[in-house]
Design a protein around this motif. Structure first.
Motif, PDB file in Angstrom:
ATOM      1  N   ALA A   2       0.832  -1.198   0.000  1.00 37.55           N
ATOM      2  CA  ALA A   2       0.000   0.000   0.000  1.00 37.55           C
ATOM      3  C   ALA A   2       0.865   1.245   0.000  1.00 37.55           C
ATOM      4  CB  ALA A   2      -0.927  -0.004   1.218  1.00 37.55           C
ATOM      5  N   ALA A   3       1.449   1.561  -1.163  1.00 40.15           N
ATOM      6  CA  ALA A   3       2.307   2.734  -1.266  1.00 40.15           C
ATOM      7  C   ALA A   3       1.455   3.988  -1.385  1.00 40.15           C
ATOM      8  CB  ALA A   3       3.231   2.612  -2.473  1.00 40.15           C
ATOM      9  N   LEU A   4       1.675   4.952  -0.495  1.00 40.91           N
ATOM     10  CA  LEU A   4       0.947   6.211  -0.560  1.00 40.91           C
ATOM     11  C   LEU A   4       1.593   7.107  -1.610  1.00 40.91           C
ATOM     12  CD1 LEU A   4       0.494   6.940   3.257  1.00 40.91           C
ATOM     13  CD2 LEU A   4      -1.244   6.108   1.671  1.00 40.91           C
ATOM     14  N   PRO A   5       0.802   7.870  -2.372  1.00 39.78           N
ATOM     15  CA  PRO A   5       1.385   8.772  -3.372  1.00 39.78           C
ATOM     16  C   PRO A   5       2.202   9.867  -2.700  1.00 39.78           C
ATOM     17  CG  PRO A   5      -0.959   9.219  -3.093  1.00 39.78           C
ATOM     18  CD  PRO A   5      -0.671   7.961  -2.330  1.00 39.78           C
ATOM     19  N   LEU A   6       3.329  10.242  -3.300  1.00 38.50           N
ATOM     20  CA  LEU A   6       4.205  11.251  -2.719  1.00 38.50           C
ATOM     21  C   LEU A   6       4.384  12.400  -3.696  1.00 38.50           C
ATOM     22  CD1 LEU A   6       6.951   9.272  -0.788  1.00 38.50           C
ATOM     23  CD2 LEU A   6       5.503  11.081   0.109  1.00 38.50           C
ATOM     24  N   THR A   7       3.433  13.317  -3.666  1.00 39.91           N
ATOM     25  CA  THR A   7       3.492  14.553  -4.425  1.00 39.91           C
ATOM     26  C   THR A   7       3.162  15.689  -3.476  1.00 39.91           C
ATOM     27  OG1 THR A   7       1.143  14.478  -5.033  1.00 39.91           O
ATOM     28  CG2 THR A   7       2.689  13.345  -6.507  1.00 39.91           C
ATOM     29  N   ARG A   8       3.488  16.914  -3.886  1.00 39.75           N
ATOM     30  CA  ARG A   8       3.150  18.062  -3.035  1.00 39.75           C
ATOM     31  C   ARG A   8       1.638  18.155  -2.819  1.00 39.75           C
ATOM     32  NH1 ARG A   8       7.468  19.808  -6.072  1.00 39.75           N
ATOM     33  NH2 ARG A   8       9.260  20.525  -4.846  1.00 39.75           N
ATOM     34  N   ARG A   9       0.895  17.837  -3.843  1.00 42.28           N
ATOM     35  CA  ARG A   9      -0.562  17.906  -3.712  1.00 42.28           C
ATOM     36  C   ARG A   9      -1.069  16.876  -2.718  1.00 42.28           C
ATOM     37  NH1 ARG A   9      -4.248  18.054  -9.029  1.00 42.28           N
ATOM     38  NH2 ARG A   9      -3.227  20.101  -9.057  1.00 42.28           N
ATOM     39  N   SER A  10      -0.533  15.650  -2.786  1.00 45.79           N
ATOM     40  CA  SER A  10      -1.007  14.607  -1.872  1.00 45.79           C
ATOM     41  C   SER A  10      -0.574  14.895  -0.435  1.00 45.79           C
ATOM     42  CB  SER A  10      -0.493  13.233  -2.313  1.00 45.79           C
ATOM     43  OG  SER A  10       0.908  13.134  -2.156  1.00 45.79           O
ATOM     44  N   ILE A  11       0.633  15.452  -0.281  1.00 45.38           N
ATOM     45  CA  ILE A  11       1.099  15.807   1.059  1.00 45.38           C
ATOM     46  C   ILE A  11       0.195  16.879   1.653  1.00 45.38           C
ATOM     47  CG2 ILE A  11       2.956  16.945   2.343  1.00 45.38           C
ATOM     48  CD1 ILE A  11       3.641  14.108   1.716  1.00 45.38           C
ATOM     49  N   PHE A  12      -0.119  17.898   0.880  1.00 50.03           N
ATOM     50  CA  PHE A  12      -0.965  18.970   1.402  1.00 50.03           C
ATOM     51  C   PHE A  12      -2.386  18.480   1.647  1.00 50.03           C
ATOM     52  CE2 PHE A  12      -3.622  22.802   1.111  1.00 50.03           C
ATOM     53  CZ  PHE A  12      -3.006  23.559   2.089  1.00 50.03           C
ATOM     54  N   ALA A  13      -2.871  17.595   0.760  1.00 54.00           N
ATOM     55  CA  ALA A  13      -4.220  17.057   0.944  1.00 54.00           C
ATOM     56  C   ALA A  13      -4.324  16.262   2.247  1.00 54.00           C
ATOM     57  CB  ALA A  13      -4.595  16.172  -0.243  1.00 54.00           C
ATOM     58  N   GLN A  14      -3.247  15.590   2.609  1.00 54.98           N
ATOM     59  CA  GLN A  14      -3.243  14.852   3.871  1.00 54.98           C
ATOM     60  C   GLN A  14      -3.018  15.779   5.058  1.00 54.98           C
ATOM     61  OE1 GLN A  14      -0.599  11.473   3.904  1.00 54.98           O
ATOM     62  NE2 GLN A  14      -0.828  11.132   6.107  1.00 54.98           N
ATOM     63  N   ALA A  15      -2.223  16.826   4.848  1.00 54.07           N
ATOM     64  CA  ALA A  15      -1.830  17.686   5.971  1.00 54.07           C
ATOM     65  C   ALA A  15      -2.890  18.714   6.349  1.00 54.07           C
ATOM     66  CB  ALA A  15      -0.518  18.397   5.641  1.00 54.07           C
ATOM     67  N   TRP A  16      -3.647  19.245   5.369  1.00 60.81           N
ATOM     68  CA  TRP A  16      -4.508  20.369   5.729  1.00 60.81           C
ATOM     69  C   TRP A  16      -5.601  20.000   6.732  1.00 60.81           C
ATOM     70  CZ3 TRP A  16      -9.692  20.670   5.398  1.00 60.81           C
ATOM     71  CH2 TRP A  16     -10.375  19.905   4.453  1.00 60.81           C
ATOM     72  N   PRO A  17      -6.208  18.792   6.663  1.00 59.91           N
ATOM     73  CA  PRO A  17      -7.183  18.488   7.724  1.00 59.91           C
ATOM     74  C   PRO A  17      -6.530  18.418   9.104  1.00 59.91           C
ATOM     75  CG  PRO A  17      -7.483  17.023   5.840  1.00 59.91           C
ATOM     76  CD  PRO A  17      -6.180  17.717   5.646  1.00 59.91           C
ATOM     77  N   ILE A  18      -5.286  17.901   9.166  1.00 59.05           N
ATOM     78  CA  ILE A  18      -4.581  17.877  10.446  1.00 59.05           C
ATOM     79  C   ILE A  18      -4.322  19.304  10.903  1.00 59.05           C
ATOM     80  CG2 ILE A  18      -2.573  17.008  11.699  1.00 59.05           C
ATOM     81  CD1 ILE A  18      -2.156  14.979   9.485  1.00 59.05           C
ATOM     82  N   MET A  19      -3.930  20.166   9.960  1.00 59.95           N
ATOM     83  CA  MET A  19      -3.625  21.547  10.292  1.00 59.95           C
ATOM     84  C   MET A  19      -4.843  22.252  10.891  1.00 59.95           C
ATOM     85  SD  MET A  19      -2.105  24.506   7.776  1.00 59.95           S
ATOM     86  CE  MET A  19      -0.980  23.311   7.066  1.00 59.95           C
ATOM     87  N   VAL A  20      -5.981  22.076  10.247  1.00 65.28           N
ATOM     88  CA  VAL A  20      -7.204  22.704  10.750  1.00 65.28           C
ATOM     89  C   VAL A  20      -7.577  22.126  12.111  1.00 65.28           C
ATOM     90  CG1 VAL A  20      -9.655  23.057  10.324  1.00 65.28           C
ATOM     91  CG2 VAL A  20      -8.031  23.216   8.426  1.00 65.28           C
ATOM     92  N   GLY A  21      -7.524  20.795  12.213  1.00 62.49           N
ATOM     93  CA  GLY A  21      -7.862  20.162  13.481  1.00 62.49           C
ATOM     94  C   GLY A  21      -6.899  20.523  14.587  1.00 62.49           C
ATOM     95  N   GLN A  22      -5.592  20.509  14.270  1.00 66.78           N
ATOM     96  CA  GLN A  22      -4.595  20.849  15.266  1.00 66.78           C
ATOM     97  C   GLN A  22      -4.664  22.316  15.659  1.00 66.78           C
ATOM     98  OE1 GLN A  22      -3.830  17.816  16.472  1.00 66.78           O
ATOM     99  NE2 GLN A  22      -1.712  18.436  16.599  1.00 66.78           N
ATOM    100  N   ALA A  23      -4.949  23.191  14.684  1.00 72.54           N
ATOM    101  CA  ALA A  23      -5.069  24.614  15.000  1.00 72.54           C
ATOM    102  C   ALA A  23      -6.214  24.864  15.959  1.00 72.54           C
ATOM    103  CB  ALA A  23      -5.266  25.417  13.720  1.00 72.54           C
ATOM    104  N   SER A  24      -7.242  24.022  15.905  1.00 73.11           N
ATOM    105  CA  SER A  24      -8.381  24.206  16.793  1.00 73.11           C
ATOM    106  C   SER A  24      -8.128  23.662  18.194  1.00 73.11           C
ATOM    107  CB  SER A  24      -9.629  23.538  16.200  1.00 73.11           C
ATOM    108  OG  SER A  24      -9.480  22.135  16.155  1.00 73.11           O
TER     109      SER A  24
END
Length: 456
Positions: A2-24
């Motif tokens: 199960a290799a996860l895609p490694l592009t800037r778009r995929s990294i940001f797509a995974q990170a932004w929900p964490i960012m919003v949740g963590q910021a809260s």
């Protein structure tokens, strides 16, 4: 695999929900401070600061339930071992609930010991005691939420983790306002609100995890399956990985507790002001942790695959986002910091002290960014020993520097407190960097995925 895609778009797509949740997450701390701060009671605000330090020290000593679970789940997912992924959910939940009930049973001696070590004056200690007593009722749920979040992040299900965090924060904020402003329960109301929110999030998280994993709870807990899920070897491996991370977490929490107590030694106003400034530090940590958490799952996946190419690309991409995020946060703190301080507290002495030390907070996203990213890399690789040793070394160096600077009475003595705290991030990043070459050498072999990529 199960290799996860490694592009800037995929990294940001995974990170932004964490960012919003963590910021809260720090938003709740800011609301806690604001709800109490707007009453004009500096002792109550300082009490919540001291009480939150104690609870964080005790609860986050079990933060390995989140961190260790993320790395192990990511590696199991990289190996396409779906059964182990489901079993890790049950093992981590069992550990979380068990440790939570143990904390609840031991709340009286633990509280007494904590208040014996961390002084704050009679009025402050009274408010802090009421807050701590209320928070302990949420211990089983709080530690279960650690396990649930670790499992979700290991699979890259960051949007589900975000939904849970938003639910927890919304319930927490609503209960805080109702219990403090509505019923006048003060610091105890803030603690009870958080405990109630943790219970709500734990129940919702369990339902969502069972649904997404396709886990048949009845079948997994049948005698034959239960024996495999909770086999001693499997539980021992989980504890072996998590034991070092637990020591690492305790060392870092002790560092923060020492910092809070250093402010308490200087009086109620410096303690309250430092607590206000720590809300900015929390914002920086939680937002930059979005990329560190993303690194955890991507690094764990790469280790599971045995792919050095995936490993290095994950570091490069998450590092780019971390550096940019640190610069933007420093700029935001510099421009919006004074207004935010005025919003949080109405006490003139607390405001003046907080504004005087705002430049230290501005520097933290830039200086602290490498330590947060390296934490994510080593957690994803489940290198608990390196994390443990780096935390012990950096905490020891911080304590030594704080003691050396204690005689420095510039800026009321708080200048030395903040200088030592800022340098602790440098110590932590430097200590982990010493272990990086060994981590890289462990992946010197080329995986089948790398060979396919080269052929393409």
């Amino acid at each position: 695999m199960a290799a996860l895609p490694l592009t800037r778009r995929s990294i940001f797509a995974q990170a932004w929900p964490i960012m919003v949740g963590q910021a809260s997450v720090p938003l709740v701390g800011i609301v806690d401070a604001t709800v109490i701060g707007r009453t004009g009671d500096a002792a109550a605000l300082a009490g919540v600061a001291l009480g939150a330090t104690i609870v964080n020290l005790l609860f986050w000593s079990f933060g390995f339930l989140r961190m260790g679970t993320t790395g192990l789940v990511a590696q199991a997912d990289g190996r396409a071992d779906d059964w182990e992924v489901r079993a890790l959910l049950l093992r981590s939940l069992a550990l979380g609930a068990g440790f939570g009930f143990l904390l609840l049973a031991l709340q009286w001696p633990l509280s007494k010991l904590a208040f014996a070590l961390l002084s704050g004056g009679e009025a402050v200690t009274g408010e802090a005691g009421a807050y701590v007593a209320a928070r302990f009722w949420g211990a089983p749920a709080a530690l279960s939420v650690f396990a649930i979040n670790g499992w979700l992040l290991g699979l890259g299900r960051t949007r589900t983790a975000l939904a849970l965090q938003i639910l927890l924060n919304a319930v927490n904020i609503g209960l805080d306002v109702a219990l403090v402003w509505g019923l006048g329960l003060g610091a105890a109301g803030v603690g009870a609100g958080t405990a109630g929110a943790e219970g709500t999030a734990a129940l919702a998280g369990l339902i969502l995890c069972l649904r997404f994993s396709g886990l048949d709870l009845r079948a997994m807990l049948a005698p034959a399956s239960r024996k495999a899920v909770f086999a001693w070897d499997a539980m021992r491996r989980l504890m072996a990985v998590n034991g070092d991370i637990m020591i690492r977490t305790i060392a870092l929490l002790f560092l923060f507790a020492w910092f809070a107590n250093a402010g308490a030694r200087l009086g109620t106003a410096p303690l309250a002001a430092n607590h206000v400034l720590l809300q900015f530090v929390s914002v920086a940590a939680f937002i930059l942790d979005a990329f560190a958490f993303t690194a955890e799952s991507r690094i764990g996946n790469a280790v599971g695959l045995g792919s050095r190419a995936q490993f290095m690309r994950a570091i490069r991409l998450t590092g780019e986002f971390s550096a940019l995020g640190g610069a933007l946060l420093a700029l935001a703190f510099w421009t919006a910091g004074p207004g935010a301080i005025a919003l949080i507290t109405t006490d003139p002495a607390v405001r003046n002290i907080a504004e005087a030390f705002l430049p230290f907070v501005v520097a933290i996203p830039l200086i602290g960014m490498p330590s947060w990213l390296l934490d994510g890399i080593f957690i994803g690789a489940t290198r608990g020993r390196a994390l443990r040793n780096a935390a012990l070394l950096s905490t020891g160096l911080y304590l030594a520097l704080d003691l050396v600077l204690r005689g420095d009475h510039s800026l009321g003595g708080n200048g030395g407190v903040w200088t030592a705290f800022l340098m602790s991030y440098v110590f932590r990043a430097g200590a982990l960097a010493l272990y990086f070459p060994g981590l890289l050498r462990s992946l010197k072999g080329e995986s089948a995925l790398d060979r396919r990529g080269a052929a393409d």
